[in-house]
Scaffold this active site. Structure first.
Site, mmCIF file in Angstrom:
data_model
loop_
_atom_site.group_PDB
_atom_site.id
_atom_site.type_symbol
_atom_site.label_atom_id
_atom_site.label_comp_id
_atom_site.label_asym_id
_atom_site.label_seq_id
_atom_site.Cartn_x
_atom_site.Cartn_y
_atom_site.Cartn_z
ATOM 1 N N SER A 77 0.796 -1.231 0.000
ATOM 2 C CA SER A 77 0.000 0.000 0.000
ATOM 3 C C SER A 77 0.832 1.287 0.000
ATOM 4 O O SER A 77 0.285 2.362 -0.245
ATOM 5 C CB SER A 77 -0.920 0.025 1.215
ATOM 6 O OG SER A 77 -2.008 -0.817 0.994
ATOM 7 N N LYS A 137 0.590 3.391 -2.975
ATOM 8 C CA LYS A 137 -0.575 4.275 -3.180
ATOM 9 C C LYS A 137 -0.165 5.747 -3.135
ATOM 10 O O LYS A 137 -0.811 6.595 -3.747
ATOM 11 C CB LYS A 137 -1.644 3.985 -2.122
ATOM 12 C CG LYS A 137 -2.284 2.612 -2.285
ATOM 13 C CD LYS A 137 -3.115 2.205 -1.076
ATOM 14 C CE LYS A 137 -3.746 0.831 -1.277
ATOM 15 N NZ LYS A 137 -4.383 0.297 -0.071
ATOM 16 N N TYR A 181 -2.417 -2.278 -10.641
ATOM 17 C CA TYR A 181 -2.477 -2.113 -9.183
ATOM 18 C C TYR A 181 -1.684 -3.216 -8.466
ATOM 19 O O TYR A 181 -0.883 -2.943 -7.568
ATOM 20 C CB TYR A 181 -3.943 -2.096 -8.721
ATOM 21 C CG TYR A 181 -4.097 -2.117 -7.218
ATOM 22 C CD1 TYR A 181 -3.813 -0.996 -6.449
ATOM 23 C CD2 TYR A 181 -4.493 -3.283 -6.562
ATOM 24 C CE1 TYR A 181 -3.929 -1.031 -5.059
ATOM 25 C CE2 TYR A 181 -4.613 -3.326 -5.182
ATOM 26 C CZ TYR A 181 -4.324 -2.199 -4.432
ATOM 27 O OH TYR A 181 -4.423 -2.237 -3.062
ATOM 28 N N TYR A 232 -4.563 3.731 7.742
ATOM 29 C CA TYR A 232 -5.915 3.165 7.703
ATOM 30 C C TYR A 232 -6.741 3.610 8.886
ATOM 31 O O TYR A 232 -6.624 4.741 9.331
ATOM 32 C CB TYR A 232 -5.858 1.625 7.609
ATOM 33 C CG TYR A 232 -5.052 1.244 6.414
ATOM 34 C CD1 TYR A 232 -5.529 1.526 5.145
ATOM 35 C CD2 TYR A 232 -3.805 0.687 6.554
ATOM 36 C CE1 TYR A 232 -4.776 1.234 4.036
ATOM 37 C CE2 TYR A 232 -3.048 0.394 5.443
ATOM 38 C CZ TYR A 232 -3.538 0.674 4.188
ATOM 39 O OH TYR A 232 -2.790 0.403 3.108
ATOM 40 N N VAL A 269 1.135 -3.870 3.780
ATOM 41 C CA VAL A 269 0.955 -5.161 4.467
ATOM 42 C C VAL A 269 2.166 -6.089 4.428
ATOM 43 O O VAL A 269 2.167 -7.113 5.090
ATOM 44 C CB VAL A 269 -0.267 -5.972 3.986
ATOM 45 C CG1 VAL A 269 -1.557 -5.439 4.541
ATOM 46 C CG2 VAL A 269 -0.304 -6.128 2.498
HETATM 47 O O1 DON Z 1 -4.517 -4.696 -2.170
HETATM 48 C C1 DON Z 1 -4.044 -5.264 -1.193
HETATM 49 O O2 DON Z 1 -4.734 -5.836 -0.382
HETATM 50 C C2 DON Z 1 -2.533 -5.210 -0.989
HETATM 51 N N1 DON Z 1 -1.839 -5.308 -2.236
HETATM 52 C C3 DON Z 1 -2.124 -3.929 -0.325
HETATM 53 C C4 DON Z 1 -2.815 -3.694 0.981
HETATM 54 C C5 DON Z 1 -1.964 -3.042 1.980
HETATM 55 O O3 DON Z 1 -0.766 -2.953 1.894
HETATM 56 C C6 DON Z 1 -2.672 -2.586 3.158
HETATM 57 N N2 DON Z 1 -1.693 -2.082 4.082
HETATM 58 N N3 DON Z 1 -1.562 -2.046 5.180
#
Ligand code: DON
Length: 305
Positions: A61, A64, A188, A240, A258
């Site tokens: 994330s 982003k 993405y 978040y 994540v």
């Molecule tokens: O889209 C997803 O679920 C993951 N590629 C990225 C989510 C993420 O990193 C949330 N972070 N804490």
């Protein structure tokens, strides 16, 4: 400074036992939950590192932030924020139930998955071009020309990313998504799979903390206005549905992923990259949060003080 970083790593190491490595993307499960590393680059460009700072991880994330930057450069504020909001949310990062409510017009912000899929769709370019533009700019910011995405992580997420797929089709149905759904999803998933270590991440933090200038050349590659918008959104939405408490206890514009990375841009021109794949219930690095909380106190980095 190195001694301080060593001390904070040792102090917060115990936290890793209370966290869990992300397993909803199978390729991320291979990470060592005990790893913990940090790199800090001060306002003058001096670099300090400790722990597993050289380990590569997918930025997830954290991408982003860069996707938002490029989408803003390509479309301007109005072009982006008519399709995605700038409000924090108490929803988990991968939630979409509010999107489907009659009054839920657009994703709350570009830091949750639904909002990020919209910003990725707004990056100009067909197919591989979108992710290549993100990689190009990240290589420029970090002066690391080896940066690329990890194919295994990409395929792992593509195979299992059914919730993101549902989000993207819902966005398409609402007229918020530009282009072909599967093509946007590939872009993405690829941006999430871009790999870096703490040193690269700290350079991205330095770039943001220095209003869009590159550490090595001091070249300005993005307007100060866009960086200010991004830093505000990182402060209110970057961690978040933990962003409020994080602002109180850390107070540094940050963004987590994540795979365990946290990108932080401090007001005194300092860039910080932290890695610790054991995550808390919100999907943020559990030990990374502990370290940044302590570091903020020790170095007076809380923007609200
Ligand atoms: O889209 C997803 O679920 C993951 N590629 C990225 C989510 C993420 O990193 C949330 N972070 N804490």
């Amino acid at each position: 400074m190195e001694k301080l970083l060593d001390r904070l790593i040792e102090k917060n190491r115990y936290l890793t036992q209370f966290g869990q490595v992300a397993n909803y993307i199978p390729a991320l499960e291979k990470a060592n939950p005990e790893d913990i590393g940090i790199c800090l680059i001060d306002g003058k460009g001096k670099q300090y590192c400790s722990g597993a700072y050289h380990k590569k991880f997918s930025i997830q994330s954290i991408s982003k932030v860069i996707a938002l930057m490029v989408a803003l450069m390509d479309n301007g504020e109005e072009g982006v924020f008519k399709r995605v909001g700038m409000e924090p949310t108490d929803e988990p990062f991968n939630s979409f139930y509010k999107l489907d409510l009659p009054q839920g017009e657009k994703p709350a912000n570009p830091m949750i998955n639904s909002g990020a899929i919209v910003t990725t769709s707004l990056i100009k370019g067909e197919g591989e071009e979108k992710v290549n533009r993100l990689i190009y700019i990240l290589r420029k910011i970090t002066s690391n020309h080896d940066i690329t995405y990890n194919e295994e992580v990409f395929l792992s997420e593509k195979e299992t990313g059914h919730k993101n797929r549902a989000i993207a089709y819902l966005l398409k149905n609402k007229g918020l998504l530009e282009g072909e759904v599967e093509e946007v999803l590939d872009a993405y998933f690829k941006q999430c799979s871009i790999e870096m270590d703490c040193r690269d991440l700290a350079k991205v933090g330095w770039f943001l903390a220095n209003k869009g200038r590159i550490l090595k050349s001091k070249e300005q590659v993005c307007s100060e206005e866009i960086i200010t918008t991004i830093l505000a959104i990182m402060t209110t939405c970057g961690m978040y549905n933990f962003s409020g408490e994080y602002a109180v206890r850390v107070g540094i514009p940050s963004k987590s992923g994540v795979a365990g990375g946290i990108l932080a841009a401090a007001v005194n021109g300092m860039g910080i990259g932290v890695y610790g794949p054991a995550l808390d219930q919100y999907g943020n690095s559990i030990a990374g949060y502990g370290i940044l909380k302590d570091l903020s106190k020790e170095l007076n980095l809380n923007i609200f003080y």
